[in-house]
Scaffold this active site. Structure first.
Site, PDB file in Angstrom:
ATOM      1  N   SER A 125       0.873  -1.495   0.015  1.00  0.00           N
ATOM      2  CA  SER A 125      -0.059   0.041   0.149  1.00  0.00           C
ATOM      3  C   SER A 125       0.884   1.195   0.010  1.00  0.00           C
ATOM      4  O   SER A 125       1.285   1.765   0.993  1.00  0.00           O
ATOM      5  CB  SER A 125      -0.818  -0.281   1.251  1.00  0.00           C
ATOM      6  OG  SER A 125      -1.203   1.485   1.639  1.00  0.00           O
ATOM      7  N   GLY A 237       2.177  18.552   3.911  1.00  0.00           N
ATOM      8  CA  GLY A 237       4.327  18.308   3.746  1.00  0.00           C
ATOM      9  C   GLY A 237       4.131  18.243   2.100  1.00  0.00           C
ATOM     10  O   GLY A 237       5.451  18.401   2.130  1.00  0.00           O
ATOM     11  N   GLN A 274      26.904  30.378 -24.929  1.00  0.00           N
ATOM     12  CA  GLN A 274      25.463  30.190 -25.932  1.00  0.00           C
ATOM     13  C   GLN A 274      24.564  29.183 -25.047  1.00  0.00           C
ATOM     14  O   GLN A 274      23.331  29.425 -24.363  1.00  0.00           O
ATOM     15  CB  GLN A 274      24.559  31.268 -26.363  1.00  0.00           C
ATOM     16  CG  GLN A 274      23.860  31.597 -27.018  1.00  0.00           C
ATOM     17  CD  GLN A 274      23.106  32.112 -27.993  1.00  0.00           C
ATOM     18  OE1 GLN A 274      22.704  31.644 -28.520  1.00  0.00           O
ATOM     19  NE2 GLN A 274      22.389  33.366 -27.646  1.00  0.00           N
ATOM     20  N   GLU A 358       6.180  11.344  -0.794  1.00  0.00           N
ATOM     21  CA  GLU A 358       4.943  12.388   0.082  1.00  0.00           C
ATOM     22  C   GLU A 358       3.595  12.381  -0.876  1.00  0.00           C
ATOM     23  O   GLU A 358       2.578  13.620  -1.478  1.00  0.00           O
ATOM     24  CB  GLU A 358       5.171  13.925   0.263  1.00  0.00           C
ATOM     25  CG  GLU A 358       6.272  13.743   1.817  1.00  0.00           C
ATOM     26  CD  GLU A 358       5.538  14.193   2.527  1.00  0.00           C
ATOM     27  OE1 GLU A 358       6.114  14.542   4.141  1.00  0.00           O
ATOM     28  OE2 GLU A 358       4.963  15.842   2.823  1.00  0.00           O
TER      29      GLU A 358
HETATM   30  N1  COS Z   1      -7.720  16.172   3.159  1.00  0.00           N
HETATM   31  C1  COS Z   1      -8.519  16.140   4.008  1.00  0.00           C
HETATM   32  N2  COS Z   1      -9.815  14.829   2.823  1.00  0.00           N
HETATM   33  C2  COS Z   1      -9.204  14.130   2.017  1.00  0.00           C
HETATM   34  C3  COS Z   1      -8.198  14.402   1.610  1.00  0.00           C
HETATM   35  C4  COS Z   1      -7.655  15.336   1.771  1.00  0.00           C
HETATM   36  N3  COS Z   1      -6.392  15.930   1.233  1.00  0.00           N
HETATM   37  N4  COS Z   1      -8.155  13.826  -0.224  1.00  0.00           N
HETATM   38  C5  COS Z   1      -9.208  12.863   0.056  1.00  0.00           C
HETATM   39  N5  COS Z   1      -9.908  13.224   1.786  1.00  0.00           N
HETATM   40  C6  COS Z   1     -11.052  12.363   2.154  1.00  0.00           C
HETATM   41  C7  COS Z   1     -11.874  12.567   0.811  1.00  0.00           C
HETATM   42  O1  COS Z   1     -12.785  13.806   1.941  1.00  0.00           O
HETATM   43  C8  COS Z   1     -12.996  11.277   1.028  1.00  0.00           C
HETATM   44  O2  COS Z   1     -13.941  11.178   2.566  1.00  0.00           O
HETATM   45  P1  COS Z   1     -15.371  11.182   2.335  1.00  0.00           P
HETATM   46  O3  COS Z   1     -14.802   9.388   2.398  1.00  0.00           O
HETATM   47  O4  COS Z   1     -15.879  11.430   3.876  1.00  0.00           O
HETATM   48  O5  COS Z   1     -16.132  11.867   1.673  1.00  0.00           O
HETATM   49  C9  COS Z   1     -11.216  10.400   1.579  1.00  0.00           C
HETATM   50  O6  COS Z   1     -10.933  11.536   2.672  1.00  0.00           O
HETATM   51  C10 COS Z   1     -11.403   9.207   0.563  1.00  0.00           C
HETATM   52  O7  COS Z   1     -11.268   9.626  -0.295  1.00  0.00           O
HETATM   53  P2  COS Z   1     -10.837   9.419  -1.689  1.00  0.00           P
HETATM   54  O8  COS Z   1     -11.589   8.845  -1.996  1.00  0.00           O
HETATM   55  O9  COS Z   1     -10.199  10.713  -2.472  1.00  0.00           O
HETATM   56  O10 COS Z   1      -9.328   8.382  -1.214  1.00  0.00           O
HETATM   57  P3  COS Z   1      -8.365   7.542  -2.365  1.00  0.00           P
HETATM   58  O11 COS Z   1      -8.412   5.747  -1.516  1.00  0.00           O
HETATM   59  O12 COS Z   1      -9.322   7.034  -3.431  1.00  0.00           O
HETATM   60  O13 COS Z   1      -7.432   8.175  -2.635  1.00  0.00           O
HETATM   61  C11 COS Z   1      -5.013   9.629  -3.164  1.00  0.00           C
HETATM   62  C12 COS Z   1      -6.967   9.342  -2.503  1.00  0.00           C
HETATM   63  C13 COS Z   1      -4.797   9.267  -4.245  1.00  0.00           C
HETATM   64  C14 COS Z   1      -5.099  11.323  -3.355  1.00  0.00           C
HETATM   65  C15 COS Z   1      -4.698   9.271  -2.069  1.00  0.00           C
HETATM   66  O14 COS Z   1      -4.448   7.793  -1.739  1.00  0.00           O
HETATM   67  C16 COS Z   1      -3.357   9.621  -2.393  1.00  0.00           C
HETATM   68  O15 COS Z   1      -2.629  10.629  -1.628  1.00  0.00           O
HETATM   69  N6  COS Z   1      -1.879   8.669  -2.114  1.00  0.00           N
HETATM   70  C17 COS Z   1      -1.203   8.637  -2.024  1.00  0.00           C
HETATM   71  C18 COS Z   1      -0.025   8.233  -0.286  1.00  0.00           C
HETATM   72  C19 COS Z   1       0.410   9.197  -0.222  1.00  0.00           C
HETATM   73  O16 COS Z   1       1.125  10.147  -1.043  1.00  0.00           O
HETATM   74  N7  COS Z   1       1.937   8.357   0.635  1.00  0.00           N
HETATM   75  C20 COS Z   1       3.298   9.223   0.437  1.00  0.00           C
HETATM   76  C21 COS Z   1       3.735   8.618   2.420  1.00  0.00           C
HETATM   77  S1  COS Z   1       4.688   9.625   2.708  1.00  0.00           S
HETATM   78  S2  COS Z   1       5.941   9.499   2.033  1.00  0.00           S
END
Ligand code: COS
Length: 377
Positions: A125, A237, A274, A358
């Site tokens: 994941s 972040g 250049q 991130e």
């Molecule tokens: N801030 C607050 N809430 C958020 C949000 C944000 N930026 N993005 C999503 N949510 C909420 C949504 O509103 C949704 O809430 P509800 O269920 O109440 O509607 C819930 O979280 C699920 O959101 P979503 O359906 O968009 O989630 P997904 O599983 O489709 O995934 C992504 C979204 C792809 C954007 C997410 O999984 C992601 O950012 N992945 C990358 C992870 C990452 O950055 N990892 C690095 C770790 S640190 S090195």
């Protein structure tokens, strides 16, 4: 820059030149993290810049914070990232934690005495964060955690780990966040990663084997809010990773221009060709554009405007630009740029993972495209 920002930047520059720069090559080679350097940040009052004064923070703006990270990144991306991640966890605790949790855990973090790690990713994941499998099973007085988290920055040095684990069914709503301490029974640090860059930052797996976490360490005291807490933390972040990328790019530009002015071929400084001038002009232009985007994202955040799209754009633009700029900077130095005689090859290695952490830059594009769809639908 206002007076305070100029003062902060000048003081930090001195600290980085004295305490960080002299060790960077050796520490990069030996994969060595020095906790005392981070504690030194605490002495400068920069370990909780955007946090409230009542928890020991400086209660300054995010615009101040990005300037600090930009400056540190000119000397060391790994130390800037350590500060960025630890502050991200503090922000999440401050926004989603209970009053008791904030009082208990924030002061040691804002003072720089302790470091915090963010634990979301797992082996199966990464980008699909909502599919995480670490289990948190309810038991008397708390939860039993089982599973493991990968690629955790500062693992082994941090005392506080913000861990996203599953308390409910599948998907994002089944995820809760826990404040795990390194001395909790069943918590351990696993394999340390051997990395291409960021070698001064310890990155390792953290493992939970029947790790009991007391009920009062469930973030905010509510199950099911862990995913949103993580996502909103990542929005912030992403701005700071953008700032770090811009600091790194600025340093690479400075180093390569300096070299181009001094190095002579065909009886003239190579700067005067250049072909190189166009390259350097593009580097400076692209980094300025990136920095303006990062600053705009920070300003909107300070003005309490939630804008995930802009945070993603800032991270995407600044980190793709840092990769391009550090690569071109090595090119300007030629053969010697590829050796460790100059730090440019390290900058290039340090830039690469900025496109991955991130949220990969592919994920940033997903976030941006989703928001665009909402706007135009
Ligand atoms: N801030 C607050 N809430 C958020 C949000 C944000 N930026 N993005 C999503 N949510 C909420 C949504 O509103 C949704 O809430 P509800 O269920 O109440 O509607 C819930 O979280 C699920 O959101 P979503 O359906 O968009 O989630 P997904 O599983 O489709 O995934 C992504 C979204 C792809 C954007 C997410 O999984 C992601 O950012 N992945 C990358 C992870 C990452 O950055 N990892 C690095 C770790 S640190 S090195």
């Amino acid at each position: 820059m206002n007076e305070l920002q100029t003062e902060l930047k000048n003081q930090l520059k001195k600290y980085c030149l004295d305490k960080i720069e002299p060790f960077m090559e050796e520490d990069d080679e030996k994969n060595r993290f020095r906790p005392e350097i981070y504690r030194g940040f605490g002495d400068y009052g920069i370990c909780g810049i955007p946090l409230p004064e009542k928890f020991g923070g400086a209660e300054l703006t995010y615009q101040d914070f990005i300037l600090v990270l930009h400056e540190i990144a000119k000397y060391s991306v790994p130390y800037a990232v350590t500060l960025s991640v630890s502050t991200m966890v503090q922000n999440i605790l401050n926004e989603f934690g209970t009053e008791a949790q904030k009082q208990k855990y924030l002061p040691a973090l804002t003072s720089g005495e302790e470091i915090a790690s963010f634990c979301l990713s797992e082996s199966h994941s990464g980008s699909d964060a909502a599919s995480l499998k670490t289990q948190a099973k309810k038991t008397k007085g708390g939860y039993i955690l089982n599973g493991s988290k990968l690629w955790i920055s500062t693992a082994g040095y941090s005392k506080t780990y913000l861990v996203m684990a599953r308390t409910g069914g599948e998907g994002s709503s089944g995820v809760s966040a826990f404040i795990v301490r390194d001395d909790m029974k069943g918590f351990s640090v696993g394999k340390k990663e051997k990395k291409m860059g960021w070698r001064t930052s310890a990155t390792a797996e953290v493992i939970f084997e029947n790790c009991f976490v007391p009920e009062e360490n469930l973030l905010g005291g509510t199950e099911g809010t862990g995913f949103k807490a993580a996502m909103s933390g990542l929005d912030r972040g992403r701005i700071t990773i953008g700032a770090i990328a811009c600091g790194l790019s600025e340093r690479a530009i400075e180093e390569s221009i300096q070299y181009a002015l001094e190095r002579k071929q065909f009886n003239q400084a190579i700067f005067d060709f250049q072909g190189l001038q166009f390259m350097m002009a593009d580097m400076a232009t692209e980094n300025t554009a990136s920095w303006l985007l990062v600053k705009e994202a920070a300003e909107q955040y300070d003005n309490k405007i939630k804008n995930s799209k802009l945070c993603a754009m800032a991270k995407l633009k600044a980190t793709d630009t840092a990769m391009k700029i550090t690569t071109d900077a090595v090119q300007i130095l030629g053969g010697v740029g590829y050796t460790s005689e100059y730090p440019l090859e390290r900058y290039m290695r340090d830039a690469k993972v900025l496109q991955i952490v991130e949220g990969t830059n592919q994920i940033q594009r997903v976030v941006i495209a989703r928001e665009l769809k909402k706007e135009f639908n």
